[in-house]
Design a protein around this motif. Sequence first.
Motif, PDB file in Angstrom:
ATOM      1  N   UNK B 299       0.837  -0.929  -0.048  1.00 52.47           N
ATOM      2  CA  UNK B 299      -0.034   0.514  -0.141  1.00 52.47           C
ATOM      3  C   UNK B 299       0.173   1.450  -0.226  1.00 52.47           C
ATOM      4  N   UNK B 300       2.070   0.958   0.641  1.00 50.86           N
ATOM      5  CA  UNK B 300       2.788   2.995   0.318  1.00 50.86           C
ATOM      6  C   UNK B 300       3.003   2.652  -0.425  1.00 50.86           C
ATOM      7  N   UNK B 301       3.422   2.031  -1.372  1.00 49.95           N
ATOM      8  CA  UNK B 301       4.251   2.015  -2.886  1.00 49.95           C
ATOM      9  C   UNK B 301       3.080   2.014  -3.665  1.00 49.95           C
ATOM     10  N   UNK B 302       1.780   1.582  -3.668  1.00 50.93           N
ATOM     11  CA  UNK B 302       0.945   2.505  -4.793  1.00 50.93           C
ATOM     12  C   UNK B 302       0.565   3.696  -4.237  1.00 50.93           C
ATOM     13  N   UNK B 303       0.990   3.857  -2.824  1.00 48.19           N
ATOM     14  CA  UNK B 303       0.735   5.739  -2.853  1.00 48.19           C
ATOM     15  C   UNK B 303       0.881   6.273  -3.456  1.00 48.19           C
ATOM     16  N   UNK B 304       2.785   5.950  -3.103  1.00 47.14           N
ATOM     17  CA  UNK B 304       3.628   6.834  -3.631  1.00 47.14           C
ATOM     18  C   UNK B 304       2.336   7.625  -5.466  1.00 47.14           C
ATOM     19  N   UNK B 305       2.342   6.819  -6.778  1.00 46.10           N
ATOM     20  CA  UNK B 305       2.142   6.618  -7.051  1.00 46.10           C
ATOM     21  C   UNK B 305       0.720   7.368  -7.391  1.00 46.10           C
ATOM     22  N   UNK B 306      -0.165   7.074  -6.911  1.00 47.93           N
ATOM     23  CA  UNK B 306      -1.529   7.844  -6.215  1.00 47.93           C
ATOM     24  C   UNK B 306      -1.556   8.634  -6.142  1.00 47.93           C
ATOM     25  N   UNK B 307      -0.727   9.013  -5.721  1.00 46.66           N
ATOM     26  CA  UNK B 307      -0.822  10.649  -4.949  1.00 46.66           C
ATOM     27  C   UNK B 307      -0.262  11.400  -5.698  1.00 46.66           C
ATOM     28  N   UNK B 308       1.021  10.856  -6.890  1.00 44.48           N
ATOM     29  CA  UNK B 308       1.066  11.741  -8.668  1.00 44.48           C
ATOM     30  C   UNK B 308       0.280  12.112  -9.097  1.00 44.48           C
ATOM     31  N   UNK B 309      -0.843  11.360  -8.903  1.00 43.15           N
ATOM     32  CA  UNK B 309      -2.239  11.337 -10.401  1.00 43.15           C
ATOM     33  C   UNK B 309      -2.934  12.422  -9.453  1.00 43.15           C
ATOM     34  N   UNK B 310      -3.331  12.110  -8.013  1.00 44.08           N
ATOM     35  CA  UNK B 310      -4.053  12.965  -7.037  1.00 44.08           C
ATOM     36  C   UNK B 310      -4.170  14.509  -6.961  1.00 44.08           C
ATOM     37  N   UNK B 311      -2.391  14.211  -6.635  1.00 43.27           N
ATOM     38  CA  UNK B 311      -1.930  15.502  -6.840  1.00 43.27           C
ATOM     39  C   UNK B 311      -1.965  16.846  -7.798  1.00 43.27           C
ATOM     40  N   UNK B 312      -1.565  15.342  -9.286  1.00 43.16           N
ATOM     41  CA  UNK B 312      -1.244  16.191 -10.857  1.00 43.16           C
ATOM     42  C   UNK B 312      -2.876  16.895 -11.116  1.00 43.16           C
ATOM     43  N   UNK B 313      -3.980  15.714 -10.724  1.00 41.23           N
ATOM     44  CA  UNK B 313      -5.548  15.876 -11.110  1.00 41.23           C
ATOM     45  C   UNK B 313      -6.398  16.988 -10.350  1.00 41.23           C
ATOM     46  N   UNK B 314      -5.876  16.469  -9.147  1.00 41.56           N
ATOM     47  CA  UNK B 314      -6.912  17.056  -7.809  1.00 41.56           C
ATOM     48  C   UNK B 314      -8.563  16.443  -7.918  1.00 41.56           C
ATOM     49  N   UNK B 315      -8.779  14.291  -8.368  1.00 37.51           N
ATOM     50  CA  UNK B 315      -9.958  14.025  -8.491  1.00 37.51           C
ATOM     51  C   UNK B 315     -10.902  14.120  -7.215  1.00 37.51           C
ATOM     52  N   UNK B 316     -11.897  13.948  -7.471  1.00 33.47           N
ATOM     53  CA  UNK B 316     -12.886  13.895  -6.154  1.00 33.47           C
ATOM     54  C   UNK B 316     -12.810  12.362  -5.587  1.00 33.47           C
ATOM     55  N   UNK B 317     -12.669  11.776  -6.358  1.00 30.02           N
ATOM     56  CA  UNK B 317     -12.450  10.401  -5.867  1.00 30.02           C
ATOM     57  C   UNK B 317     -11.346   9.634  -6.820  1.00 30.02           C
ATOM     58  N   UNK B 318     -11.185   8.507  -5.582  1.00 26.81           N
ATOM     59  CA  UNK B 318     -10.601   7.904  -6.375  1.00 26.81           C
ATOM     60  C   UNK B 318     -11.141   6.111  -6.247  1.00 26.81           C
ATOM     61  N   UNK B 319     -10.556   5.987  -7.445  1.00 28.65           N
ATOM     62  CA  UNK B 319     -12.073   4.598  -7.094  1.00 28.65           C
ATOM     63  C   UNK B 319     -10.715   2.829  -7.041  1.00 28.65           C
ATOM     64  N   UNK B 320     -10.045   2.065  -6.680  1.00 26.95           N
ATOM     65  CA  UNK B 320     -10.186   1.431  -6.107  1.00 26.95           C
ATOM     66  C   UNK B 320     -10.182  -0.300  -6.589  1.00 26.95           C
ATOM     67  N   UNK B 321      -9.489  -0.726  -8.107  1.00 25.74           N
ATOM     68  CA  UNK B 321      -9.927  -1.402  -8.737  1.00 25.74           C
ATOM     69  C   UNK B 321      -9.454  -2.257  -9.251  1.00 25.74           C
ATOM     70  N   UNK B 322      -9.173  -3.410  -9.552  1.00 23.21           N
ATOM     71  CA  UNK B 322      -9.008  -4.648 -10.691  1.00 23.21           C
ATOM     72  C   UNK B 322      -9.065  -5.486  -9.907  1.00 23.21           C
ATOM     73  N   UNK B 323      -8.456  -6.663  -9.973  1.00 25.70           N
ATOM     74  CA  UNK B 323      -8.293  -8.145  -9.261  1.00 25.70           C
ATOM     75  C   UNK B 323      -8.094  -8.003  -7.394  1.00 25.70           C
TER      76      UNK B 323
END
Lengths: 389, 389
Positions: B299-323
């Motif tokens: 989780x700590x590792x996927x949080x880095x890339x997720x934070x990069x996307x959140x900081x870049x795009x400032x979304x309302x929602x992050x959806x955790x999907x896939x397998x």
Amino acid sequence: MADQVITGTDLSRLRELNSLTVVRALRDQPPATVTELAKLTGLSRPAVDVIAQGLVTGGWATVVEPGASSVVGRPARRYRFRATAGHVIGVDVGGHKVLALLADLDGDVTHTARRSVAADAGPAERLAALDQVLAEILRESGKTAEDIWAVSVGVTGPVDASGRTTLFSPMPGWDSVDLPAHLSDRFACPIIVENDCKLAALAERWQGAASDANDIVFLLAGMRMGAGLIIDGVLRRGYGGAAGEIGALKAVRWLTAPEHLQRCPGVPATVGPDDAAAWVFNAARAGNRDARTAVTRYVKDIAIGTAALVLALDPQVVVFGGGFSRSADLVLEPLQRELAKLCLRVPDVRASTLGADSVALGALRLALNEVDRRLFTAGLSAPIAPRRE
Amino acid sequence: MADQVITGTDLSRLRELNSLTVVRALRDQPPATVTELAKLTGLSRPAVDVIAQGLVTGGWATVVEPGASSVVGRPARRYRFRATAGHVIGVDVGGHKVLALLADLDGDVTHTARRSVAADAGPAERLAALDQVLAEILRESGKTAEDIWAVSVGVTGPVDASGRTTLFSPMPGWDSVDLPAHLSDRFACPIIVENDCKLAALAERWQGAASDANDIVFLLAGMRMGAGLIIDGVLRRGYGGAAGEIGALKAVRWLTAPEHLQRCPGVPATVGPDDAAAWVFNAARAGNRDARTAVTRYVKDIAIGTAALVLALDPQVVVFGGGFSRSADLVLEPLQRELAKLCLRVPDVRASTLGADSVALGALRLALNEVDRRLFTAGLSAPIAPRRE
């Protein structure tokens, strides 16, 4: 399909839509004849003729009478959008300066006012400088606040829906400033505050390095680094206005990248921290080895965050702007090389062509967008300055 | 404004636009009366009456006769969009399976076909499985290829304008596959290929975890991690179709994050690499300390890339999907905590509600979008399957 009943309401809606269609066509091009406007809008010549005369009466258009040079037959009169029906002001409240531009509805800048501010100036001092440039630009242009249709101001830090930088601002004390409230004493028209990187991105697409592109990552590079994103032709603010703030993430190295320049060995003690980067770029250009190493390291670090944006958004163009864009000759090529290593598809990397004026120009564009939005949704009354909603 | 001349061309344009306005209103809601449609569209009652009858004649709408239960006066007949006028197919060509869904123009799924494929299967084997599920879903639904208005297929890897994954595909040999060419033998209708993460994002907004949001970062989490971006309500492909591929950047750690799960001490030798993650999530849920540490690190590792996307795009929602979204109970809370440390503004973090069907559902949505696009730009002829442009 069967014949259809057309009511008076339907017709009046059609007339309004057609008038707006003609205004829009007029705005986007040189003076046009009725025949040209009919072609552009898909409306019939007789309909356009009536509409155009109505627009002149209403104050939205002027007639350009044909010159004597025409050879055959009676030359057609042309209609021109009356860009001087209103004016807008765009301001950049930056770390070191306040810059204001005044333009007509075509975006042609007629007046400029500028004042320096110390980087460590508090909010009162910065607001005083803002008030001074606004007073000056109105005085010099012979306008009053009532002549202004929209005021847009660029500031550093993400701007929320209320026009404030409550999340974060690098300008001392600025996060407590309510700029719309401050300006509403003077202006009854719409007041829009926006993040500086976002405005500079708008400006580069409007009349700068990316006027051919719809997908743009704009980098405002200086002692701080920020980004403005244009996606599918539209400036993206994000849900809370904080889009483009990827620099806040340590892992992408934008926070520390400028330190390579500031801490470069050999910077004379007489050079202040604000001028160290300029000294290093100049020294690198002159062949100084330490300076060249510092620039290489700087570029490698800004490439990480830039690659993150490129991989996330797959833009057509990356524009390198901000104060450091004066040294784009040293940055562009190695930046493109780093991106080629890091990205799946490498966009065009270009230098800003607007330099230090980009934020204020983008503010003008945003003010004009606001005027258009009102014009094309509220419908066509006679041209007067809109008031805040 | 002065009176305006309305020509026959103007009127015919108005009729066409008004018919489309009524079709659009019918599509988005339960059966409606002429009065309701007039209210919804802003058109006059007599105009809507004529249009609605024309749509029934044309095959776009059916009449719902009023029931006997009405109490007062003559109850009004209602009109319903004829969703069964056409059908679309959405397919997920994934690492381990091929899944096809068939739906009517309302997006209601009537038939499903699925076939397993080995992760290391070559293109020929995967295409054969695709052909089989398509044949099966047509047979079971009693349709022919001519009844299908659009086919959309989700694949792994960024999809270029030609519908191919030439930049990169993790499926062996798949970067050489020309899926539109392969399918055009069978289907004359539009064929659209799209990246799986992008389709899953569309699906979550359509009928999943993010139906209330316009700014969405969707994470397709599994042994590979990818993202799909919806910005201002629209799926963003990027200039070359490669938006969302931030995982390719080492610095954001998505490439290596799943290794924490695969290499967790204690995974039995009998558990294959594809099932190791599931074993670790289960063990963590049961309190196994090594497994919990592995999940924390993941989780700590996927949080880095997720934070990069959140900081870049400032979304309302992050959806955790896939397998891995089956284990969202272990991921969501720590992921939100990490994002709170890394981001300026923390979005809602939610688990996918569509799970393994999200890609095929998103493919359906994209196929329906294509049908709508043609419908609302090409104009209203009688309903027949559109052909490729």
